[in-house]
Write a protein that holds these residues in place. Structure first.
Motif, PDB file in Angstrom:
ATOM      1  N   GLY A 178       0.671  -1.122   0.096  1.00  0.00           N
ATOM      2  CA  GLY A 178      -0.140  -0.039  -0.036  1.00  0.00           C
ATOM      3  C   GLY A 178       0.906   1.442  -0.079  1.00  0.00           C
ATOM      4  N   LEU A 180       1.977   4.074  -1.919  1.00  0.00           N
ATOM      5  CA  LEU A 180       1.487   4.742  -3.034  1.00  0.00           C
ATOM      6  C   LEU A 180       1.676   5.995  -3.246  1.00  0.00           C
ATOM      7  CD1 LEU A 180      -2.232   3.241  -3.075  1.00  0.00           C
ATOM      8  CD2 LEU A 180      -0.124   2.221  -4.052  1.00  0.00           C
ATOM      9  N   GLU A 226      -0.554  10.814  -4.067  1.00  0.00           N
ATOM     10  CA  GLU A 226      -0.657   9.340  -4.175  1.00  0.00           C
ATOM     11  C   GLU A 226      -1.217   8.574  -5.353  1.00  0.00           C
ATOM     12  OE1 GLU A 226      -2.527   7.379  -0.796  1.00  0.00           O
ATOM     13  OE2 GLU A 226      -0.870   7.921   0.500  1.00  0.00           O
ATOM     14  N   SER A 228      -3.721   6.445  -7.483  1.00  0.00           N
ATOM     15  CA  SER A 228      -5.168   6.016  -7.364  1.00  0.00           C
ATOM     16  C   SER A 228      -4.917   4.397  -7.323  1.00  0.00           C
ATOM     17  CB  SER A 228      -6.058   6.354  -8.340  1.00  0.00           C
ATOM     18  OG  SER A 228      -5.567   5.830  -9.868  1.00  0.00           O
ATOM     19  N   GLU A 229      -5.946   3.824  -6.770  1.00  0.00           N
ATOM     20  CA  GLU A 229      -5.898   2.168  -6.701  1.00  0.00           C
ATOM     21  C   GLU A 229      -5.887   1.818  -8.340  1.00  0.00           C
ATOM     22  OE1 GLU A 229      -8.704  -1.471  -5.600  1.00  0.00           O
ATOM     23  OE2 GLU A 229      -9.214   0.737  -4.761  1.00  0.00           O
ATOM     24  N   GLN A 230      -6.423   2.252  -9.144  1.00  0.00           N
ATOM     25  CA  GLN A 230      -6.179   1.801 -10.689  1.00  0.00           C
ATOM     26  C   GLN A 230      -4.817   1.947 -11.285  1.00  0.00           C
ATOM     27  OE1 GLN A 230      -9.229   3.586 -13.262  1.00  0.00           O
ATOM     28  NE2 GLN A 230      -8.383   2.722 -14.979  1.00  0.00           N
ATOM     29  N   ALA A 232      -2.147   2.082  -9.173  1.00  0.00           N
ATOM     30  CA  ALA A 232      -1.317   1.142  -8.549  1.00  0.00           C
ATOM     31  C   ALA A 232      -1.441  -0.224  -9.160  1.00  0.00           C
ATOM     32  CB  ALA A 232      -1.717   1.131  -7.193  1.00  0.00           C
ATOM     33  N   ARG A 233      -2.569  -0.720  -9.530  1.00  0.00           N
ATOM     34  CA  ARG A 233      -2.710  -1.933 -10.151  1.00  0.00           C
ATOM     35  C   ARG A 233      -1.914  -2.024 -11.578  1.00  0.00           C
ATOM     36  NH1 ARG A 233      -8.954  -3.952  -9.939  1.00  0.00           N
ATOM     37  NH2 ARG A 233      -7.826  -5.478 -10.973  1.00  0.00           N
TER      38      ARG A 233
END
Length: 251
Positions: A178, A180, A226, A228-230, A232-233
Motif C-alpha cells: 500500500g 502509493l 498518491e 489511485s488504486e487503478q 497502482a494496479r
C-alpha cells in the motif's frame, strides 16, 4: 546542510573543433551567481538564521539549474563521457529533490517555471531534465545489443543480478503493502532502473520503457501525492512485465 553547487570537472573541455563551451568560464559564472546572490541575501533579505538557510537553499537550486543546463550542452557536444554525465546528472537531480523536500523551501520556490521567471533563468535543457527526473542515458536504452545481457563476469555479475532482482522485488512488495505516495515509490523505482542498467549495460529488454515512463509519471507528482488504486494496479502489472523481460535476457 552544506552548500552544494555541482560543477563540471576541469577535464571536461569540449573536444570538437566547433565546440564553444569553456567549462572554466562556466564554473566561474556559477560561482559568481552564488556569491552575488549570497551577498544580496545577507544584506537585504536574511534577517534570521532561518531566512539565511532558506536563501542559501534557493541559491543552491539556482546553481543546480545552471549546472544541469551546461551539463546537457556539454553532453550534446560529446564533451563529456556518458558515465561521467550520468553520475553528475543523477547527483544534481538528487540534490535538487532533496532541497525541495523541505516545506519552507518548496513554498518559497513555488514551482520551476515561477522560480525561473523570478530570477531571469531560461535553462531549457535543465528544465526538461528536471521534468523527466533522470539523465538522458537512463531514459534511452542502448541499441547495440538489444535483448541481450553483457557477458557474465563471475562473482561481480552475479552480485549485480542479485541486486537488480532484489530491487524489483522490493518495489513490487512496496506496492502490495500500500505504499502509493510519490516520495515512497520514486526512489525505489529509480533503484530498479539503475541496478537493471548495471546488469544489461543499458541495453534494452522487454518492457524496460514502462519503467522509464512510470519514473517520469512519478517525478511529475507532488511529493505526498498518491497513485489511485487503478494506477497502482497498472503499475504493478507493468513493472512485473518489465521484471519478466529483465529475467528473460539472463537466460
Amino acid at each position: 546542510m552544506q552548500p552544494y553547487a555541482p560543477v563540471l570537472p576541469s577535464s571536461y573541455v569540449p573536444n570538437t573543433s566547433n565546440a564553444t563551451i569553456n567549462m572554466d568560464q562556466v564554473r566561474e559564472l556559477q560561482a559568481n551567481h552564488v556569491r552575488n546572490d549570497a551577498e544580496l541575501q545577507e544584506v537585504k533579505l536574511a534577517e534570521t538564521r532561518a531566512d539565511q538557510d532558506l536563501w542559501d537553499s534557493l541559491a543552491e537550486i539556482f546553481s543546480i539549474i545552471v549546472t544541469l543546463d551546461e551539463l546537457e550542452k556539454a553532453f550534446l557536444k560529446d564533451a563529456i563521457p556518458e558515465a561521467e554525465y550520468t553520475e553528475i546528472c543523477e547527483r544534481a537531480l538528487k540534490q535538487y529533490r532533496s532541497i525541495l523536500a523541505d516545506d519552507s523551501v518548496a513554498r518559497a520556490f513555488v514551482g520551476l517555471e515561477e522560480f525561473k521567471a523570478e530570477w531571469g533563468l531560461e535553462a531549457p535543457r535543465a528544465t526538461e531534465r528536471i521534468r523527466v527526473g533522470m539523465p538522458s542515458t537512463t531514459m534511452t536504452a542502448s541499441s547495440s545489443a538489444p535483448h541481450q545481457a553483457p557477458a557474465a563476469t563471475g562473482i561481480t555479475s552475479g552480485a549485480l543480478i542479485a541486486e537488480a532482482t532484489q530491487d524489483f522485488i522490493t518495489f513490487l512488495d512496496a506496492l502490495r503493502l500500500g505504499m502509493l505516495a510519490k516520495d515512497q515509490l520514486h526512489p525505489l523505482l529509480t533503484d530498479v532502473i539503475q541496478s537493471a542498467n548495471k546488469v544489461t549495460g543499458g541495453a534494452d529488454f522487454e518492457n524496460r520503457g514502462k519503467i522509464v515512463q512510470w519514473l517520469i509519471t512519478l517525478n511529475q507528482m507532488q511529493a505526498s501525492e498518491e497513485l489511485s488504486e487503478q494506477q497502482a494496479r497498472q503499475l504493478e502489472m507493468e513493472i512485473t512485465q518489465a521484471y519478466n523481460g529483465f529475467k528473460s535476457i539472463l537466460t
